[in-house]
Motif scaffolding. Structure first.
Motif, PDB file in Angstrom:
ATOM      1  N   SER A  21      34.482  15.434  15.189  1.00 31.42           N
ATOM      2  CA  SER A  21      34.461  16.506  14.208  1.00 31.42           C
ATOM      3  C   SER A  21      33.080  16.660  13.578  1.00 31.42           C
ATOM      4  N   THR A  22      32.520  15.529  13.115  1.00 34.92           N
ATOM      5  CA  THR A  22      31.212  15.631  12.473  1.00 34.92           C
ATOM      6  C   THR A  22      30.127  15.958  13.487  1.00 34.92           C
ATOM      7  N   TYR A  23      30.302  15.509  14.719  1.00 38.57           N
ATOM      8  CA  TYR A  23      29.290  15.822  15.737  1.00 38.57           C
ATOM      9  C   TYR A  23      29.199  17.331  15.969  1.00 38.57           C
ATOM     10  N   TRP A  24      30.345  17.970  16.146  1.00 37.66           N
ATOM     11  CA  TRP A  24      30.313  19.397  16.443  1.00 37.66           C
ATOM     12  C   TRP A  24      29.845  20.210  15.240  1.00 37.66           C
ATOM     13  N   ASN A  25      30.157  19.738  14.030  1.00 40.10           N
ATOM     14  CA  ASN A  25      29.632  20.417  12.847  1.00 40.10           C
ATOM     15  C   ASN A  25      28.107  20.364  12.827  1.00 40.10           C
ATOM     16  N   TRP A  26      27.580  19.274  13.349  1.00 43.56           N
ATOM     17  CA  TRP A  26      26.131  19.103  13.394  1.00 43.56           C
ATOM     18  C   TRP A  26      25.515  19.831  14.583  1.00 43.56           C
ATOM     19  N   ALA A  27      26.207  19.797  15.726  1.00 45.54           N
ATOM     20  CA  ALA A  27      25.604  20.291  16.961  1.00 45.54           C
ATOM     21  C   ALA A  27      25.727  21.788  17.175  1.00 45.54           C
ATOM     22  N   LEU A  28      26.856  22.369  16.777  1.00 44.73           N
ATOM     23  CA  LEU A  28      27.085  23.780  17.095  1.00 44.73           C
ATOM     24  C   LEU A  28      25.986  24.719  16.616  1.00 44.73           C
ATOM     25  N   PRO A  29      25.499  24.563  15.389  1.00 43.31           N
ATOM     26  CA  PRO A  29      24.434  25.479  14.954  1.00 43.31           C
ATOM     27  C   PRO A  29      23.169  25.358  15.780  1.00 43.31           C
ATOM     28  N   LYS A  30      23.007  24.214  16.464  1.00 48.60           N
ATOM     29  CA  LYS A  30      21.790  23.966  17.216  1.00 48.60           C
ATOM     30  C   LYS A  30      21.890  24.470  18.662  1.00 48.60           C
ATOM     31  N   ILE A  31      23.090  24.828  19.075  1.00 50.84           N
ATOM     32  CA  ILE A  31      23.274  25.304  20.446  1.00 50.84           C
ATOM     33  C   ILE A  31      23.042  26.803  20.478  1.00 50.84           C
ATOM     34  N   SER A  32      22.300  27.254  21.450  1.00 52.88           N
ATOM     35  CA  SER A  32      21.944  28.670  21.525  1.00 52.88           C
ATOM     36  C   SER A  32      23.157  29.572  21.500  1.00 52.88           C
ATOM     37  N   ARG A  33      23.049  30.644  20.718  1.00 56.81           N
ATOM     38  CA  ARG A  33      24.125  31.622  20.638  1.00 56.81           C
ATOM     39  C   ARG A  33      24.429  32.230  22.004  1.00 56.81           C
ATOM     40  N   THR A  34      23.387  32.339  22.844  1.00 54.06           N
ATOM     41  CA  THR A  34      23.589  32.960  24.152  1.00 54.06           C
ATOM     42  C   THR A  34      24.424  32.094  25.073  1.00 54.06           C
ATOM     43  N   ILE A  35      24.491  30.790  24.789  1.00 53.12           N
ATOM     44  CA  ILE A  35      25.306  29.904  25.613  1.00 53.12           C
ATOM     45  C   ILE A  35      26.763  30.003  25.201  1.00 53.12           C
ATOM     46  N   LEU A  36      27.006  30.095  23.898  1.00 51.90           N
ATOM     47  CA  LEU A  36      28.373  30.102  23.403  1.00 51.90           C
ATOM     48  C   LEU A  36      28.998  31.492  23.431  1.00 51.90           C
ATOM     49  N   ILE A  37      28.335  32.438  22.779  1.00 51.61           N
ATOM     50  CA  ILE A  37      28.894  33.785  22.649  1.00 51.61           C
ATOM     51  C   ILE A  37      27.809  34.804  22.971  1.00 51.61           C
ATOM     52  N   MET A  38      27.890  35.416  24.127  1.00 49.50           N
ATOM     53  CA  MET A  38      26.943  36.455  24.470  1.00 49.50           C
ATOM     54  C   MET A  38      27.293  37.716  23.689  1.00 49.50           C
ATOM     55  N   PRO A  39      26.292  38.380  23.120  1.00 51.42           N
ATOM     56  CA  PRO A  39      26.588  39.630  22.416  1.00 51.42           C
ATOM     57  C   PRO A  39      27.106  40.682  23.387  1.00 51.42           C
ATOM     58  N   LYS A  40      27.971  41.531  22.908  1.00 52.09           N
ATOM     59  CA  LYS A  40      28.505  42.604  23.740  1.00 52.09           C
ATOM     60  C   LYS A  40      27.769  43.895  23.431  1.00 52.09           C
ATOM     61  N   ALA A  41      27.730  44.782  24.410  1.00 53.45           N
ATOM     62  CA  ALA A  41      27.003  46.031  24.239  1.00 53.45           C
ATOM     63  C   ALA A  41      27.838  47.203  24.725  1.00 53.45           C
ATOM     64  N   LEU A  42      27.622  48.346  24.085  1.00 51.61           N
ATOM     65  CA  LEU A  42      28.277  49.589  24.461  1.00 51.61           C
ATOM     66  C   LEU A  42      27.210  50.555  24.944  1.00 51.61           C
ATOM     67  N   ILE A  43      27.352  51.025  26.166  1.00 50.25           N
ATOM     68  CA  ILE A  43      26.363  51.923  26.763  1.00 50.25           C
ATOM     69  C   ILE A  43      26.899  53.346  26.744  1.00 50.25           C
ATOM     70  N   LEU A  44      26.127  54.269  26.196  1.00 52.02           N
ATOM     71  CA  LEU A  44      26.492  55.680  26.247  1.00 52.02           C
ATOM     72  C   LEU A  44      26.151  56.177  27.645  1.00 52.02           C
ATOM     73  N   HIS A  45      27.177  56.464  28.414  1.00 51.26           N
ATOM     74  CA  HIS A  45      26.985  56.739  29.844  1.00 51.26           C
ATOM     75  C   HIS A  45      27.468  58.140  30.196  1.00 51.26           C
ATOM     76  N   SER A  46      26.532  59.002  30.518  1.00 57.96           N
ATOM     77  CA  SER A  46      26.884  60.378  30.872  1.00 57.96           C
ATOM     78  C   SER A  46      27.230  60.516  32.354  1.00 57.96           C
ATOM     79  N   GLY A  47      26.783  59.544  33.146  1.00 62.46           N
ATOM     80  CA  GLY A  47      26.926  59.672  34.588  1.00 62.46           C
ATOM     81  C   GLY A  47      25.651  60.184  35.235  1.00 62.46           C
ATOM     82  N   GLY A  48      24.611  60.363  34.402  1.00 61.23           N
ATOM     83  CA  GLY A  48      23.325  60.851  34.891  1.00 61.23           C
ATOM     84  C   GLY A  48      22.350  59.738  35.227  1.00 61.23           C
TER      85      GLY A  48
END
Length: 256
Positions: A21-48
């Motif tokens: 428990s204490t390890y993960w409280n210490w380690a999680l903030p130090k682990i890159s966000r891109t490894i744990l949760i990749m940001p999601k994106a919305l693309i406006l797509h016309s088909g062009g």
């Protein structure tokens, strides 16, 4: 070293982690966000061409599994572009949502939503300009993204090789990004990867990303013609880009 939960740690971490428990409280903030949760994106797509290039760019930046697209059925004469968007997203196995809105035909007349001649005056905006279109679309996209926990919006607007539309310019996008973020109390980022690219550079970009073939499925012609009319402003800009990039347009020869 093994903790009581069976986890193993390298020497030097013992004093920082006495149990799981204490390890993960210490380690999680130090682990890159891109490894744990990749940001999601919305693309406006016309088909062009431009929005498909942005889609390829977003797949590279966010990962195919972290993106989805949104398209708009706004009464455009070239509604066939929506079929192109569906085909491209189906090929890539990416979600495509189409929102239907016909408000523009009630606001005024232009050559994209009415049967008017397409003109490009020297000292005025082209007759294809739809006032507020990109602002409206990005506002709808932001509202859609808000409810789905998406902060990143991607659009293919550009102020280099373009028709002079003011809602394609960088200052508009930066202002709108702030307005949407303030107005929804939610941080948005509007990505405009093509903003300062010529049409030729846009062709080179999607080729570099390995998706030039997708342009065979796109639709650009404002008149909704297939094959394209080669005479409307959009067709002319597209042809210019491929010529300057010294590339053959896959749309004109899809089997090549």
């Amino acid at each position: 070293m093994k903790l009581d939960c069976g986890a193993e740690f390298r020497p030097g971490t013992e004093n920082k982690a006495k149990n799981c428990s204490t390890y993960w409280n210490w380690a999680l903030p130090k682990i890159s966000r891109t490894i744990l949760i990749m940001p999601k994106a919305l693309i406006l797509h016309s088909g062009g061409q431009d929005s498909t290039t942005c889609l390829a760019w977003a797949m590279k930046k966010f990962g195919r599994e972290n993106i989805e697209t949104i398209s708009f059925d706004y009464g455009q004469r070239h509604k066939t572009e929506l079929a192109s968007a569906r085909k491209i997203c189906k090929k890539l196995d990416i979600k495509n949502t189409v929102l239907k809105t016909d408000v523009f035909k009630h606001l005024g007349k232009n050559a994209l939503t009415h049967d008017l001649k397409m003109t490009t005056p020297k000292k005025a905006l082209p007759s294809t300009f739809v006032p507020g279109r990109n602002i409206f679309f990005l506002t709808l996209a932001a509202a859609y993204a808000y409810d789905r926990g998406i902060h990143d919006l991607v659009t293919g607007v550009c102020e280099t090789d373009y028709s002079g539309y003011p809602d394609c310019r960088e200052n508009t996008m930066k202002s709108l990004e702030k307005t949407l973020s303030y107005g929804m109390d939610y941080q948005f980022k509007i990505h405009t990867p093509l903003m300062f690219l010529t049409k030729a550079k846009t062709v080179e970009l999607i080729k570099k990303l390995g998706h030039l073939d997708l342009l065979a499925l796109t639709h650009t012609c404002y008149k909704g013609k297939n094959p394209p009319c080669k005479k409307c402003p959009s067709c002319i800009l597209r042809a210019k880009g491929f010529q300057q990039a010294n590339e053959e347009d896959p749309l004109l020869n899809p089997t090549s």
